[in-house]
Write a protein that holds these residues in place. Structure first.
Motif, PDB file in Angstrom:
ATOM      1  N   ASP A  64     -66.070  81.490  75.302  1.00  0.00           N
ATOM      2  CA  ASP A  64     -65.077  81.516  76.387  1.00  0.00           C
ATOM      3  C   ASP A  64     -63.960  82.510  76.105  1.00  0.00           C
ATOM      4  O   ASP A  64     -63.409  83.111  77.037  1.00  0.00           O
ATOM      5  CB  ASP A  64     -64.494  80.115  76.592  1.00  0.00           C
ATOM      6  CG  ASP A  64     -65.445  79.208  77.360  1.00  0.00           C
ATOM      7  OD1 ASP A  64     -66.620  79.588  77.518  1.00  0.00           O
ATOM      8  OD2 ASP A  64     -65.021  78.116  77.789  1.00  0.00           O
ATOM      9  N   ASP A  67     -65.438  85.822  77.049  1.00  0.00           N
ATOM     10  CA  ASP A  67     -65.751  85.955  78.473  1.00  0.00           C
ATOM     11  C   ASP A  67     -64.583  85.600  79.390  1.00  0.00           C
ATOM     12  O   ASP A  67     -64.770  85.481  80.599  1.00  0.00           O
ATOM     13  CB  ASP A  67     -66.940  85.040  78.829  1.00  0.00           C
ATOM     14  CG  ASP A  67     -68.256  85.543  78.274  1.00  0.00           C
ATOM     15  OD1 ASP A  67     -68.281  86.677  77.752  1.00  0.00           O
ATOM     16  OD2 ASP A  67     -69.249  84.811  78.357  1.00  0.00           O
ATOM     17  N   ARG A  68     -63.396  85.444  78.834  1.00  0.00           N
ATOM     18  CA  ARG A  68     -62.289  84.938  79.651  1.00  0.00           C
ATOM     19  C   ARG A  68     -61.940  85.855  80.829  1.00  0.00           C
ATOM     20  O   ARG A  68     -61.398  85.385  81.838  1.00  0.00           O
ATOM     21  CB  ARG A  68     -61.057  84.682  78.783  1.00  0.00           C
ATOM     22  CG  ARG A  68     -60.448  85.935  78.138  1.00  0.00           C
ATOM     23  CD  ARG A  68     -59.343  85.536  77.166  1.00  0.00           C
ATOM     24  NE  ARG A  68     -58.666  86.687  76.584  1.00  0.00           N
ATOM     25  CZ  ARG A  68     -59.110  87.369  75.546  1.00  0.00           C
ATOM     26  NH1 ARG A  68     -60.255  87.018  74.974  1.00  0.00           N
ATOM     27  NH2 ARG A  68     -58.430  88.402  75.067  1.00  0.00           N
ATOM     28  N   ASN A  69     -62.246  87.144  80.713  1.00  0.00           N
ATOM     29  CA  ASN A  69     -61.960  88.063  81.821  1.00  0.00           C
ATOM     30  C   ASN A  69     -63.113  88.159  82.820  1.00  0.00           C
ATOM     31  O   ASN A  69     -62.982  88.837  83.843  1.00  0.00           O
ATOM     32  CB  ASN A  69     -61.639  89.460  81.271  1.00  0.00           C
ATOM     33  CG  ASN A  69     -60.379  89.467  80.427  1.00  0.00           C
ATOM     34  OD1 ASN A  69     -59.406  88.779  80.740  1.00  0.00           O
ATOM     35  ND2 ASN A  69     -60.389  90.230  79.342  1.00  0.00           N
ATOM     36  N   PHE A  70     -64.234  87.497  82.488  1.00  0.00           N
ATOM     37  CA  PHE A  70     -65.401  87.498  83.380  1.00  0.00           C
ATOM     38  C   PHE A  70     -65.593  86.154  84.085  1.00  0.00           C
ATOM     39  O   PHE A  70     -66.067  86.106  85.217  1.00  0.00           O
ATOM     40  CB  PHE A  70     -66.680  87.821  82.593  1.00  0.00           C
ATOM     41  CG  PHE A  70     -66.702  89.193  82.004  1.00  0.00           C
ATOM     42  CD1 PHE A  70     -67.123  90.279  82.764  1.00  0.00           C
ATOM     43  CD2 PHE A  70     -66.324  89.413  80.690  1.00  0.00           C
ATOM     44  CE1 PHE A  70     -67.153  91.557  82.223  1.00  0.00           C
ATOM     45  CE2 PHE A  70     -66.355  90.684  80.143  1.00  0.00           C
ATOM     46  CZ  PHE A  70     -66.766  91.765  80.909  1.00  0.00           C
ATOM     47  N   ASP A  71     -65.261  85.064  83.386  1.00  0.00           N
ATOM     48  CA  ASP A  71     -65.593  83.731  83.888  1.00  0.00           C
ATOM     49  C   ASP A  71     -64.965  83.418  85.239  1.00  0.00           C
ATOM     50  O   ASP A  71     -65.530  82.655  86.024  1.00  0.00           O
ATOM     51  CB  ASP A  71     -65.164  82.665  82.869  1.00  0.00           C
ATOM     52  CG  ASP A  71     -66.141  82.565  81.700  1.00  0.00           C
ATOM     53  OD1 ASP A  71     -67.254  83.102  81.811  1.00  0.00           O
ATOM     54  OD2 ASP A  71     -65.778  81.956  80.679  1.00  0.00           O
ATOM     55  N   GLY A  72     -63.824  84.011  85.524  1.00  0.00           N
ATOM     56  CA  GLY A  72     -63.172  83.759  86.804  1.00  0.00           C
ATOM     57  C   GLY A  72     -63.943  84.304  87.992  1.00  0.00           C
ATOM     58  O   GLY A  72     -63.706  83.892  89.139  1.00  0.00           O
ATOM     59  N   HIS A  73     -64.901  85.198  87.736  1.00  0.00           N
ATOM     60  CA  HIS A  73     -65.702  85.791  88.814  1.00  0.00           C
ATOM     61  C   HIS A  73     -67.063  85.116  88.977  1.00  0.00           C
ATOM     62  O   HIS A  73     -67.869  85.547  89.804  1.00  0.00           O
ATOM     63  CB  HIS A  73     -65.915  87.282  88.529  1.00  0.00           C
ATOM     64  CG  HIS A  73     -64.638  88.046  88.364  1.00  0.00           C
ATOM     65  ND1 HIS A  73     -63.846  88.405  89.432  1.00  0.00           N
ATOM     66  CD2 HIS A  73     -63.998  88.495  87.245  1.00  0.00           C
ATOM     67  CE1 HIS A  73     -62.789  89.068  88.991  1.00  0.00           C
ATOM     68  NE2 HIS A  73     -62.852  89.136  87.667  1.00  0.00           N
ATOM     69  N   ARG A  78     -65.585  79.422  86.857  1.00  0.00           N
ATOM     70  CA  ARG A  78     -64.242  79.843  87.281  1.00  0.00           C
ATOM     71  C   ARG A  78     -63.153  78.822  86.996  1.00  0.00           C
ATOM     72  O   ARG A  78     -61.969  79.153  87.045  1.00  0.00           O
ATOM     73  CB  ARG A  78     -64.249  80.187  88.769  1.00  0.00           C
ATOM     74  CG  ARG A  78     -64.573  79.048  89.698  1.00  0.00           C
ATOM     75  CD  ARG A  78     -64.584  79.517  91.147  1.00  0.00           C
ATOM     76  NE  ARG A  78     -65.462  80.669  91.314  1.00  0.00           N
ATOM     77  CZ  ARG A  78     -65.760  81.208  92.487  1.00  0.00           C
ATOM     78  NH1 ARG A  78     -65.262  80.685  93.599  1.00  0.00           N
ATOM     79  NH2 ARG A  78     -66.557  82.247  92.562  1.00  0.00           N
ATOM     80  N   VAL A  83     -59.588  80.356  81.780  1.00  0.00           N
ATOM     81  CA  VAL A  83     -59.435  81.043  83.063  1.00  0.00           C
ATOM     82  C   VAL A  83     -58.253  80.473  83.831  1.00  0.00           C
ATOM     83  O   VAL A  83     -57.460  81.211  84.432  1.00  0.00           O
ATOM     84  CB  VAL A  83     -60.727  80.930  83.898  1.00  0.00           C
ATOM     85  CG1 VAL A  83     -60.548  81.579  85.266  1.00  0.00           C
ATOM     86  CG2 VAL A  83     -61.899  81.581  83.161  1.00  0.00           C
ATOM     87  N   ARG A 133     -73.030  92.020  76.928  1.00  0.00           N
ATOM     88  CA  ARG A 133     -72.544  93.271  77.526  1.00  0.00           C
ATOM     89  C   ARG A 133     -73.564  94.398  77.431  1.00  0.00           C
ATOM     90  O   ARG A 133     -73.519  95.334  78.220  1.00  0.00           O
ATOM     91  CB  ARG A 133     -71.268  93.745  76.831  1.00  0.00           C
ATOM     92  CG  ARG A 133     -70.000  93.057  77.322  1.00  0.00           C
ATOM     93  CD  ARG A 133     -69.755  91.819  76.527  1.00  0.00           C
ATOM     94  NE  ARG A 133     -68.426  91.269  76.818  1.00  0.00           N
ATOM     95  CZ  ARG A 133     -68.185  89.987  76.870  1.00  0.00           C
ATOM     96  NH1 ARG A 133     -69.158  89.111  76.665  1.00  0.00           N
ATOM     97  NH2 ARG A 133     -66.974  89.527  77.105  1.00  0.00           N
TER      98      ARG A 133
END
Length: 285
Positions: A64, A67-73, A78, A83, A133
């Motif tokens: 997490d 991936d914290r900058n991805f999980d919101g999408h 989300r 997030v 990635r």
């Protein structure tokens, strides 16, 4: 610690969703029953099961964080604590380090071969979030890490790694690749938008062929391990049960609906139980 932060830590470690620690626990039990000929010491079983929980919890925290900058999408992720700002990055790092240290202290209770192997496996586990990635099948990296209790059980109980252990380890890697591909199918559309990689994306259009091939390879490795370890007919009956469970998963997910793919992921708990039961039955006196 405030109640809000405590709940955020619980959710960050996925203690509110225990399915993956259970999947990892089955792998531990496979390895222990194989290496211990059906009678592994209770002390070692407790160390492995607690270690599996700590490993999964630490892996979730660092996953997490990465991936914290991805999980919101992503629809499914989300609302995760990082997030939503329910826990700070610093607090999450501290929590992850504490979990890793506790796990390492557990490993110190075992022999030097297991300590060395566990250290390597821990590094592989930390590489998994980054592999999403750039690597076309990060589930393979995850499998190398999550199947490691099979090898660790070999070194802890036998001091070496046997041919049946290697074959079971290969089967464990395949199993992780199977159930995590079902999991990745749930997030595939979101992952495509944000540029993450997964086996579900790489095998798009050939999903069932891929899954069927990996299932066949896993079953072949399990059968080969049974032959190499001279296991009896009860073992092969259990493997047949696992094969039938796989067949149901392929049929149920034939249209790749998100809900059914997630159900197949959860259903792999029964596959793990079938293989474990096969080992328990074969070693009954």
């Amino acid at each position: 610690m405030s109640t809000r932060l405590f709940i955020a830590c619980i959710r960050l470690m996925r203690l509110d969703a225990p399915i993956v620690p259970l999947l990892l626990a089955w792998t531990c039990l496979w390895g222990l029953w194989l290496a211990g000929s059906g009678r592994p010491p209770a002390y070692t079983v407790c160390i492995f099961l607690l270690g599996a929980w700590l490993t999964h919890s630490a892996g979730c925290v660092f996953n997490d964080l990465a991936d914290r900058n991805f999980d919101g999408h992503v629809e499914r992720t989300r609302n995760r604590p990082l997030v939503r700002g329910e826990i700070s990055v610093t607090a999450a790092v501290v929590l992850g380090i504490i979990l890793m240290l506790l796990n390492f202290l557990l490993v110190l209770l075992l022999n030097w071969q297991t300590i060395l192997l566990a250290s390597v496996c821990g590094i592989v586990m930390l590489l998994y979030p980054l592999s999403k990635r750039c690597f076309p099948a990060p589930q393979l990296i995850l499998g190398i890490a999550l199947a490691s209790p099979i090898l660790l059980a070999q070194t802890a109980l036998l001091g070496t790694i046997t041919l049946p252990g290697v074959l079971f380890y290969g089967a464990g890697i395949c199993w992780t690749l199977i159930y995590d591909t079902f999991y990745a199918l749930v997030d595939r559309n979101d992952d495509l938008k944000i540029g993450l990689r997964s086996s579900a994306i790489t095998m798009r259009g050939r999903e069932h062929c891929f899954l069927a091939a990996i299932m066949t390879l896993m079953l072949a490795l399990l059968l080969s391990a049974g032959y190499a370890a001279a296991l009896n007919v009860w073992y092969y009956a259990g493997i047949l049960g696992a094969a039938l469970l796989f067949a149901w998963e392929l049929w149920d997910t034939r249209h790749f609906e998100r809900e059914r793919c997630f159900r197949a992921f959860l259903h792999n708990n029964w596959v793990g139980a079938a293989v474990y039961l096969a080992l328990v039955l074969t070693y009954l006196p």
